[in-house]
Motif scaffolding. Structure first.
Motif, PDB file in Angstrom:
ATOM      1  N   LEU A  26       0.827  -1.758   0.093  1.00 13.91           N
ATOM      2  CA  LEU A  26       0.070   0.006  -0.139  1.00 13.91           C
ATOM      3  C   LEU A  26       0.921   1.252   0.254  1.00 13.91           C
ATOM      4  CD1 LEU A  26      -2.267  -1.364   2.957  1.00 13.91           C
ATOM      5  CD2 LEU A  26      -2.956  -0.950   0.172  1.00 13.91           C
ATOM      6  N   THR A  27       0.266   2.638  -0.729  1.00 14.07           N
ATOM      7  CA  THR A  27       1.226   3.639  -0.434  1.00 14.07           C
ATOM      8  C   THR A  27       1.034   4.076   0.867  1.00 14.07           C
ATOM      9  OG1 THR A  27       0.550   3.484  -3.405  1.00 14.07           O
ATOM     10  CG2 THR A  27       0.889   5.530  -1.622  1.00 14.07           C
ATOM     11  N   VAL A  28       1.793   4.902   1.199  1.00 17.79           N
ATOM     12  CA  VAL A  28       2.356   5.751   2.259  1.00 17.79           C
ATOM     13  C   VAL A  28       2.989   6.500   2.699  1.00 17.79           C
ATOM     14  CG1 VAL A  28       1.783   3.249   4.305  1.00 17.79           C
ATOM     15  CG2 VAL A  28       4.312   4.082   3.161  1.00 17.79           C
ATOM     16  N   ALA A  30       5.059  10.069   3.524  1.00 19.89           N
ATOM     17  CA  ALA A  30       6.405  10.339   4.359  1.00 19.89           C
ATOM     18  C   ALA A  30       5.787   9.960   5.272  1.00 19.89           C
ATOM     19  CB  ALA A  30       6.539  11.499   3.775  1.00 19.89           C
ATOM     20  N   ASP A  31       4.716  10.680   6.109  1.00 25.82           N
ATOM     21  CA  ASP A  31       4.605  10.724   7.964  1.00 25.82           C
ATOM     22  C   ASP A  31       4.408   9.563   8.314  1.00 25.82           C
ATOM     23  OD1 ASP A  31       4.904  13.581   8.238  1.00 25.82           O
ATOM     24  OD2 ASP A  31       2.927  14.115   8.250  1.00 25.82           O
ATOM     25  N   GLN A  32       3.346   8.537   7.454  1.00 23.83           N
ATOM     26  CA  GLN A  32       3.652   6.979   8.094  1.00 23.83           C
ATOM     27  C   GLN A  32       4.703   6.581   7.538  1.00 23.83           C
ATOM     28  OE1 GLN A  32      -0.058   6.641   4.368  1.00 23.83           O
ATOM     29  NE2 GLN A  32      -1.252   6.656   6.688  1.00 23.83           N
ATOM     30  N   TYR A  33       5.604   7.053   6.740  1.00 19.77           N
ATOM     31  CA  TYR A  33       6.813   5.756   6.980  1.00 19.77           C
ATOM     32  C   TYR A  33       7.674   6.128   8.052  1.00 19.77           C
ATOM     33  CZ  TYR A  33      11.556   5.188   5.698  1.00 19.77           C
ATOM     34  OH  TYR A  33      12.612   4.484   5.588  1.00 19.77           O
ATOM     35  N   THR A  34       7.686   7.550   8.235  1.00 20.08           N
ATOM     36  CA  THR A  34       8.959   7.921   9.523  1.00 20.08           C
ATOM     37  C   THR A  34       7.606   7.104  11.061  1.00 20.08           C
ATOM     38  OG1 THR A  34       9.018  10.128   8.493  1.00 20.08           O
ATOM     39  CG2 THR A  34       9.253   9.325  11.267  1.00 20.08           C
ATOM     40  N   GLN A  35       6.298   7.326  10.939  1.00 18.76           N
ATOM     41  CA  GLN A  35       5.690   7.040  11.820  1.00 18.76           C
ATOM     42  C   GLN A  35       6.018   5.007  12.480  1.00 18.76           C
ATOM     43  OE1 GLN A  35       1.331   7.147  12.341  1.00 18.76           O
ATOM     44  NE2 GLN A  35       1.216   7.252  14.355  1.00 18.76           N
ATOM     45  N   PHE A  36       5.592   4.180  11.028  1.00 21.28           N
ATOM     46  CA  PHE A  36       5.699   3.587  10.675  1.00 21.28           C
ATOM     47  C   PHE A  36       7.006   2.889  11.000  1.00 21.28           C
ATOM     48  CE2 PHE A  36       2.071   2.789   8.432  1.00 21.28           C
ATOM     49  CZ  PHE A  36       0.688   2.657   8.615  1.00 21.28           C
ATOM     50  N   TYR A  37       8.206   3.353  10.807  1.00 23.19           N
ATOM     51  CA  TYR A  37       9.184   2.712  10.446  1.00 23.19           C
ATOM     52  C   TYR A  37       9.815   2.350  11.975  1.00 23.19           C
ATOM     53  CZ  TYR A  37      14.751   2.391  10.136  1.00 23.19           C
ATOM     54  OH  TYR A  37      15.848   2.050  10.238  1.00 23.19           O
ATOM     55  N   SER A  38       9.952   3.978  12.696  1.00 23.29           N
ATOM     56  CA  SER A  38      10.043   3.962  14.168  1.00 23.29           C
ATOM     57  C   SER A  38       8.935   2.688  15.120  1.00 23.29           C
ATOM     58  CB  SER A  38       9.322   5.268  14.778  1.00 23.29           C
ATOM     59  OG  SER A  38       9.794   5.251  16.468  1.00 23.29           O
ATOM     60  N   ALA A  39       8.066   2.957  15.103  1.00 20.12           N
ATOM     61  CA  ALA A  39       7.124   1.597  15.990  1.00 20.12           C
ATOM     62  C   ALA A  39       7.230   0.193  15.684  1.00 20.12           C
ATOM     63  CB  ALA A  39       5.513   1.155  15.211  1.00 20.12           C
ATOM     64  N   ILE A  40       8.362  -0.027  14.140  1.00 23.98           N
ATOM     65  CA  ILE A  40       8.446  -1.434  13.639  1.00 23.98           C
ATOM     66  C   ILE A  40      10.027  -1.725  14.744  1.00 23.98           C
ATOM     67  CG2 ILE A  40      10.185  -2.722  11.737  1.00 23.98           C
ATOM     68  CD1 ILE A  40       7.262  -1.823  10.257  1.00 23.98           C
TER      69      ILE A  40
END
Length: 158
Positions: A26-28, A30-40
């Motif tokens: 799915l397309t995410v 830039a903010d989601q990328y940063t948030q997801f990267y940190s979460a993972i």
């Protein structure tokens, strides 16, 4: 940026992955990328509820797996048993190391008594008392190694 819920990984939209690109990307933003990267990196799981992306609490420990049906971390009976076995093995390894450490202390204290070689405020009585504590500690640790006990005693130098 692309993100796969199944692999919990990111994919560059400009790269050619061929058949290796997961079908659920799915397309995410830039903010989601940063948030997801940190979460993972905090051992959290990204999932969807309806159209919304959600982030789980951190994975309790390595024995838990993400349950797609309930969107929760779960531990199977087999993994709970493995966890308990791993804890028992680690405890026995620690106890074995402590038996070795206490044996070293006992040897040193025995030498001091045998040679009457005391330092500072040490006396024959104080060294004998300390020697007794270390011997009791070694016996306690050995009981863990042999499976008689399930808890390490408190070390005399703790």
């Amino acid at each position: 940026m692309l993100f796969s819920l199944a692999t919990q990984a990111f994919y560059d939209p400009n790269a050619n992955y061929g058949a290796n690109l997961p079908s659920d990307v799915l397309t995410v933003t830039a903010d989601q990328y940063t948030q997801f990267y940190s979460a993972i990196n905090d051992n959290k799981y990204i999932y969807k509820s309806g159209d919304d992306f959600l982030i789980s609490d951190s994975r309790p420990d390595k024995y838990y797996a993400w349950d797609l049906a309930t969107n929760t971390w779960v531990i199977t009976e087999a993994m709970a048993t493995k966890k308990q076995n791993d804890i028992a093995v680690a405890l026995k390894q620690t106890a074995s190391s402590e038996v070795t450490r206490s044996s070293t202390q006992i040897s040193i204290l025995s030498d001091k008594l045998e040679l009457l070689d005391f330092s500072g405020a040490e006396t024959s009585d104080s060294v004998t008392a300390t020697l007794t504590l270390w011997k009791k500690y070694r016996i306690g640790c050995n009981s863990v190694v042999t499976g008689i006990a399930i808890e390490l005693p408190v070390a005399p130098d703790a």
